[in-house]
Design an enzyme around this catalytic site. Structure first.
Site, PDB file in Angstrom:
ATOM      1  CE  LYS A  64      80.803  64.084  90.934  1.00 44.72           C
ATOM      2  NZ  LYS A  64      81.855  64.004  91.919  1.00 44.72           N
ATOM      3  CE  LYS A  78      85.581  60.142  86.377  1.00 48.62           C
ATOM      4  NZ  LYS A  78      86.464  60.807  87.260  1.00 48.62           N
ATOM      5  CE  LYS A  90      88.224  57.476  94.468  1.00 48.96           C
ATOM      6  NZ  LYS A  90      87.621  58.796  94.249  1.00 48.96           N
TER       7      LYS A  90
HETATM    8  N1  AQP Z   1      88.990  56.893  84.938  1.00 48.85           N
HETATM    9  C1  AQP Z   1      89.946  57.751  85.215  1.00 48.85           C
HETATM   10  N2  AQP Z   1      90.955  57.948  84.346  1.00 48.85           N
HETATM   11  C2  AQP Z   1      91.952  58.807  84.629  1.00 48.85           C
HETATM   12  N3  AQP Z   1      92.031  59.528  85.758  1.00 48.85           N
HETATM   13  C3  AQP Z   1      91.048  59.364  86.661  1.00 48.85           C
HETATM   14  N4  AQP Z   1      90.833  59.913  87.877  1.00 48.85           N
HETATM   15  C4  AQP Z   1      89.690  59.408  88.394  1.00 48.85           C
HETATM   16  N5  AQP Z   1      89.156  58.529  87.534  1.00 48.85           N
HETATM   17  C5  AQP Z   1      89.962  58.476  86.448  1.00 48.85           C
HETATM   18  C6  AQP Z   1      91.720  60.865  88.509  1.00 48.85           C
HETATM   19  O1  AQP Z   1      91.912  60.483  89.856  1.00 48.85           O
HETATM   20  C7  AQP Z   1      92.020  61.630  90.672  1.00 48.85           C
HETATM   21  C8  AQP Z   1      91.098  61.492  91.845  1.00 48.85           C
HETATM   22  O2  AQP Z   1      89.840  61.802  91.582  1.00 48.85           O
HETATM   23  P1  AQP Z   1      88.784  61.980  92.736  1.00 48.85           P
HETATM   24  O3  AQP Z   1      88.679  60.769  93.560  1.00 48.85           O
HETATM   25  O4  AQP Z   1      89.051  63.211  93.511  1.00 48.85           O
HETATM   26  O5  AQP Z   1      87.468  62.181  91.923  1.00 48.85           O
HETATM   27  P2  AQP Z   1      87.000  61.573  90.582  1.00 48.85           P
HETATM   28  O6  AQP Z   1      87.792  62.101  89.436  1.00 48.85           O
HETATM   29  O7  AQP Z   1      85.547  61.830  90.539  1.00 48.85           O
HETATM   30  O8  AQP Z   1      87.353  60.022  90.748  1.00 48.85           O
HETATM   31  P3  AQP Z   1      86.392  58.792  90.694  1.00 48.85           P
HETATM   32  O9  AQP Z   1      87.201  57.566  90.870  1.00 48.85           O
HETATM   33  O10 AQP Z   1      85.511  58.857  89.515  1.00 48.85           O
HETATM   34  O11 AQP Z   1      85.559  58.990  92.014  1.00 48.85           O
HETATM   35  P4  AQP Z   1      84.023  59.215  92.265  1.00 48.85           P
HETATM   36  O12 AQP Z   1      83.375  58.046  91.634  1.00 48.85           O
HETATM   37  O13 AQP Z   1      83.943  59.216  93.759  1.00 48.85           O
HETATM   38  O14 AQP Z   1      83.617  60.523  91.676  1.00 48.85           O
HETATM   39  C9  AQP Z   1      91.769  62.841  89.787  1.00 48.85           C
HETATM   40  O15 AQP Z   1      93.021  63.406  89.441  1.00 48.85           O
HETATM   41  C10 AQP Z   1      91.098  62.255  88.577  1.00 48.85           C
HETATM   42  O16 AQP Z   1      91.365  62.997  87.394  1.00 48.85           O
END
Ligand code: AQP
Length: 336
Positions: free
Chosen positions: A113, A199, A202
């Protein structure tokens, strides 16, 4: 003996998508009868990357409603907002003072990041895993469900707890309990609709890359129509040359509740023109009951607030006990 405790959370950094559901929330629902679950919205973590203050509170409530809409049962789970409980940041500060900086600089997520943020990288991004350690250790969970990407942070949490126990506790009376990872047998890693090697996320600038939990049937249809595919006829799992194909088939398999073998047979002679409408219908009908429930929850005045108030009361009582124990061993005076 009571149930074991698990703890997990999601950052309210935007609308939840299929990856958050299949990779996290659905698993929590599956294990909730077996464990005493503590589930939170990690809104303090949400500002370690640039954020929009006008959306933070709304996103936080939306995530809570989505937990409930996906089937989290309040008889088994406590849902709360991280920032409503001051013990999180207080314990994080105490942990900051016992955590070597080089432990944090070694975190893969920080490195990744930080590269994206360039010169604007905040100290919060570096110390984020210390706050995460506080989030976890405050509640003394037995298990923490973790995906591949969070394994290193849980290891750090255990290292911080062990260091504090070593420096300030005794072998007979450790100050903090070390949690174990709860690793899923086969966690769904949902990939982007526009690039099967990344992956679904968001924070991807393109909304076409993900299916949001609240997307309308028209949006779902549009995104699937536009999603990246290939020109090979016949759809197969596990071909490293066809990451998009593997991702879409896996999603279809999970959402239609079929076995891999059944989907492999059904789709082996299909072209994309045949698969896409089938997949679209499957996604729309899998999300419909969740969306209906979500809208019911949001329409009930005061309901979500009362869930979060109760959650905070229950969680805070536990968190404050742990914080008091840590402060005592560090030599703090008790406020008069
Ligand atoms: N693509 C994915 N496949 C499987 N699991 C996923 N998770 C997120 N994306 C996927 C799981 O969702 C939970 C929440 O994650 P988070 O919001 O705390 O952070 P993250 O993993 O960084 O999720 P995002 O959606 O990618 O958010 P941003 O873009 O804000 O960083 C976790 O259990 C994660 O494994």
């Amino acid at each position: 003996m009571g149930k074991q405790r698990v703890l997990s959370g999601i950052q309210p950094t935007g609308e939840l998508h299929l990856g958050n559901y299949l990779g996290a929330i659905r698993n929590w629902v599956e294990i909730q009868q077996e464990y005493d679950s503590f589930l939170f919205m990690a809104d303090l973590h949400a500002i370690t990357v640039p954020h929009d203050p006008t959306k933070l509170a709304k996103n936080t409530y939306n995530v809570a409603a989505m937990y409930l809409a996906c089937g989290i049962d309040l008889n088994c789970a406590t849902i709360f907002v991280q920032s409503h409980i001051p013990a999180h940041t207080q314990l994080a500060w105490l942990f900051n003072c016992i955590t070597p900086v080089n432990w944090l600089e070694d975190m893969v997520q920080f490195k990744e990041k930080a590269i994206k943020q360039g010169e604007n990288v905040s100290a919060g991004l570096l110390t984020y895993p210390v706050l995460q350690a506080a989030d976890i250790l405050l509640y003394e969970p037995d298990k923490v469900p973790v995906g591949e990407d969070q394994k290193q942070h849980l290891e750090l949490t255990r290292d911080i707890a062990a260091r504090l126990n070593y420096q300030y506790g005794t072998e007979d009376e450790p100050v903090l309990k070390l949690p174990e990872p709860l690793i899923r047998a086969e966690g769904a890693r949902v990939m982007s609709l526009t690039d099967g090697t990344r992956k679904m996320s968001k924070s991807d600038p393109s909304d076409l890359s993900r299916i949001n939990m609240l997307d309308t049937p028209e949006q779902i249809q549009h995104k699937i129509k536009r999603c990246k595919t290939d020109s090979v006829r016949g759809l197969t799992f596990d071909d490293p040359e066809r990451p998009e194909c593997n991702n879409l088939l896996t999603l279809y398999m999970i959402l239609s509740d079929q076995t891999k073998a059944a989907v492999a047979t059904e789709c082996q002679d299909m072209g994309w023109g045949q698969f896409k409408p089938l997949f679209t219908e499957t996604v729309i009908s899998a999300l419909k009951p969740i969306q209906d429930r979500y809208h019911e929850i949001m329409a009930e005045p005061g309901y979500l607030e009362s869930v979060l108030r109760d959650g905070r009361d229950k969680a805070e009582a536990i968190a404050n006990q742990t914080l008091a124990r840590v402060k005592a061993v560090l030599g703090y005076s008790v406020p008069l």
